[in-house]
Design a protein around this motif. Structure first.
Motif, short mmCIF file in Angstrom:
data_model
loop_
_atom_site.label_atom_id
_atom_site.label_comp_id
_atom_site.label_asym_id
_atom_site.label_seq_id
_atom_site.Cartn_x
_atom_site.Cartn_y
_atom_site.Cartn_z
N LYS A 8 -19.47 -0.35 -45.81
CA LYS A 8 -18.69 0.74 -46.41
C LYS A 8 -18.03 0.32 -47.72
CE LYS A 8 -17.60 2.81 -41.93
NZ LYS A 8 -18.14 4.13 -41.88
N PHE A 9 -17.99 -1.00 -47.97
CA PHE A 9 -17.30 -1.53 -49.15
C PHE A 9 -18.23 -2.37 -50.02
CE2 PHE A 9 -14.38 -0.95 -45.63
CZ PHE A 9 -13.46 -0.08 -46.19
N LEU A 19 -10.48 3.18 -39.34
CA LEU A 19 -11.48 3.17 -40.40
C LEU A 19 -12.59 4.13 -40.00
CD1 LEU A 19 -12.97 2.03 -42.91
CD2 LEU A 19 -13.77 0.17 -41.46
N GLY A 54 -14.06 5.00 -44.84
CA GLY A 54 -13.65 3.95 -45.75
C GLY A 54 -13.02 4.49 -47.03
#
Length: 176
Positions: A4-5, A146, A149
């Protein structure tokens, strides 16, 4: 979860203590913490999870809870991420810093929003208040849940631009 990052190379690790299912234990615990004033739930979960996270050997200098807007803080009386951070700090013996970043605008709840709406809702909502304290530091950013995100992603961008060396993320629970 780290996927997600992927856009942010300073995110070095992402973990969640529990898996979030609608109607499940994690949802019930987060609901007690967030909406029923049970701050001790967040502290307890943080303490328990902190003992697990110590084993990861992440070189964390400080814990940064995701800030909430002042209007929400006045209404609720506390920030649920602060409770989780307090528990983590207790077991990991790492200081919590709530004074280095602020939420500069109030937004509507993310709960019923689509993935795209969530990202639009939180665009540029955080401001680093003391970048000198972040320079070269490894941070453990914490929140309750989470999902897409979006919220954590905006905070990660602000902290990265503010000079953080590395960012790790821990949440009480994570969804799909």
């Amino acid at each position: 979860m780290k996927s997600k990052f992927v856009y942010e190379p300073k995110v070095l690790g992402v973990v969640a203590y529990l898996h979030f299912n609608k109607g499940g234990v994690a949802q019930k615990l987060v609901h007690e913490l967030k909406y029923r004033g049970q701050q001790e739930v967040g502290i307890m979960l943080g303490e328990w999870y902190g003992y697990d996270l110590i084993k990861s050997n992440w070189p964390v200098d400080m814990i940064i809870p995701v800030p909430i807007h002042q209007s929400k803080l006045r209404k609720r009386g506390y920030n649920q991420a602060d409770c989780f951070a307090e528990g983590l700090s207790s077991s990991m013996e790492i200081p919590v810093r709530t004074d280095l970043v602020e939420r500069k605008k109030s937004t509507m709840s993310q709960t019923r929003k689509s993935k795209v709406e969530r990202w639009q809702n939180v665009n540029e909502i955080y401001r680093v208040t003391n970048s000198a304290e972040l320079q070269g530091k490894n941070l453990l950013v914490v929140d309750d849940v989470l999902t897409t995100g979006a919220t954590l992603g905006e905070l990660v961008v602000a902290l990265s631009e503010g000079g953080a060396a590395g960012i790790y993320i821990a949440t009480i629970a994570a969804g799909k």
